[in-house]
Write a protein that holds these residues in place. Structure first.
Motif, PDB file in Angstrom:
ATOM      1  N   GLU A  56      -3.287   6.042 -11.397  1.00 15.40           N
ATOM      2  CA  GLU A  56      -3.822   4.685 -11.445  1.00 15.40           C
ATOM      3  C   GLU A  56      -3.313   3.873 -12.629  1.00 15.40           C
ATOM      4  O   GLU A  56      -4.005   2.995 -13.128  1.00 15.40           O
ATOM      5  CB  GLU A  56      -5.351   4.719 -11.449  1.00 15.40           C
ATOM      6  N   GLU A  76       2.669  -5.711  -8.065  1.00 16.66           N
ATOM      7  CA  GLU A  76       2.131  -4.686  -7.164  1.00 16.66           C
ATOM      8  C   GLU A  76       1.227  -3.718  -7.917  1.00 16.66           C
ATOM      9  O   GLU A  76       1.384  -3.494  -9.104  1.00 16.66           O
ATOM     10  CB  GLU A  76       3.268  -3.883  -6.518  1.00 16.66           C
ATOM     11  N   ASP A 105       0.581   2.581  -5.673  1.00 15.65           N
ATOM     12  CA  ASP A 105       0.162   3.322  -4.487  1.00 15.65           C
ATOM     13  C   ASP A 105       0.772   4.711  -4.639  1.00 15.65           C
ATOM     14  O   ASP A 105       1.963   4.909  -4.388  1.00 15.65           O
ATOM     15  CB  ASP A 105       0.674   2.633  -3.223  1.00 15.65           C
ATOM     16  N   LYS A 134       0.637   7.541  -3.089  1.00 12.10           N
ATOM     17  CA  LYS A 134       1.252   8.176  -1.925  1.00 12.10           C
ATOM     18  C   LYS A 134       2.651   7.614  -1.679  1.00 12.10           C
ATOM     19  O   LYS A 134       3.597   8.366  -1.428  1.00 12.10           O
ATOM     20  CB  LYS A 134       0.374   7.973  -0.684  1.00 12.10           C
ATOM     21  N   SER A 135       2.803   6.305  -1.798  1.00  8.23           N
ATOM     22  CA  SER A 135       4.101   5.666  -1.586  1.00  8.23           C
ATOM     23  C   SER A 135       5.108   6.077  -2.661  1.00  8.23           C
ATOM     24  O   SER A 135       6.268   6.370  -2.359  1.00  8.23           O
ATOM     25  CB  SER A 135       3.913   4.143  -1.589  1.00  8.23           C
TER      26      SER A 135
END
Length: 168
Positions: free
Chosen positions: A40, A55, A58, A60-61
């Motif tokens: 995070e 942005e 993320d 996972k990305s």
């Protein structure tokens, strides 16, 4: 034994992975690319170029993209990632990489670093901490090329040189 590459997706970490793959072709060791991510932490992700300026991270990305990058550079490399606390103190990422290197019985750790300079002690925090551990040897990669794995002759077909330490 294992050849380990701390991998953040930068050009130099890719070059380090290429060098490790070339060593693997001779040593026949396992090859492991490792990424340690502060969870995070949008600012850290922006610094690494994992997300754009506006942005949010993320995880996972980012992990998927890093895994694909490793596979595109060296398909036989294993990819592993670990997540540390967003507010982890300085040195946490390097400590985690060192622990993984010891757990995996690393023979060599390939560190891609712009900051290698003339002496290992002048390296950035992560590289310096990893390079000072005596449990494994360290290869410092400062040159971004070659950017692909160069095929080598079959090691067994090369002229065998007698081992001067072996008695006949």
């Amino acid at each position: 034994m294992t050849l380990l590459v701390p991998f953040d997706g930068s050009d130099l970490s890719e070059a380090a992975l290429v060098r490790a793959a070339e060593f693997r072709s001779v040593l026949d060791d396992d090859l492991l690319a490792v990424t340690v991510l502060p969870g995070e932490n949008d600012e850290y992700a922006r610094e690494k170029g994992w997300v754009g300026p506006n942005e949010r991270l993320d995880m996972k990305s980012v992990v998927t993209n890093l895994r694909k990058k490793v596979a595109s550079v060296c398909p036989e490399a294993e990819f592993r990632y670990e997540v540390v606390d967003r507010y982890a103190p300085s040195g946490t990422i390097a400590k985690r990489v060192r622990k993984i290197a010891k757990d995996e019985d690393a023979r060599l750790v390939f560190v891609g670093s712009d900051n290698a300079g003339h002496f290992v002690t002048s390296m950035a925090t992560v590289g310096q901490s990893i390079a000072t551990d005596e449990a494994y040897d360290v290869v410092i990669v400062r040159n971004r090329s070659p950017d692909e794995i160069t095929p080598r002759d079959d090691v067994t077909s090369r002229k065998q040189v007698a081992d001067p330490c072996q008695s006949e």
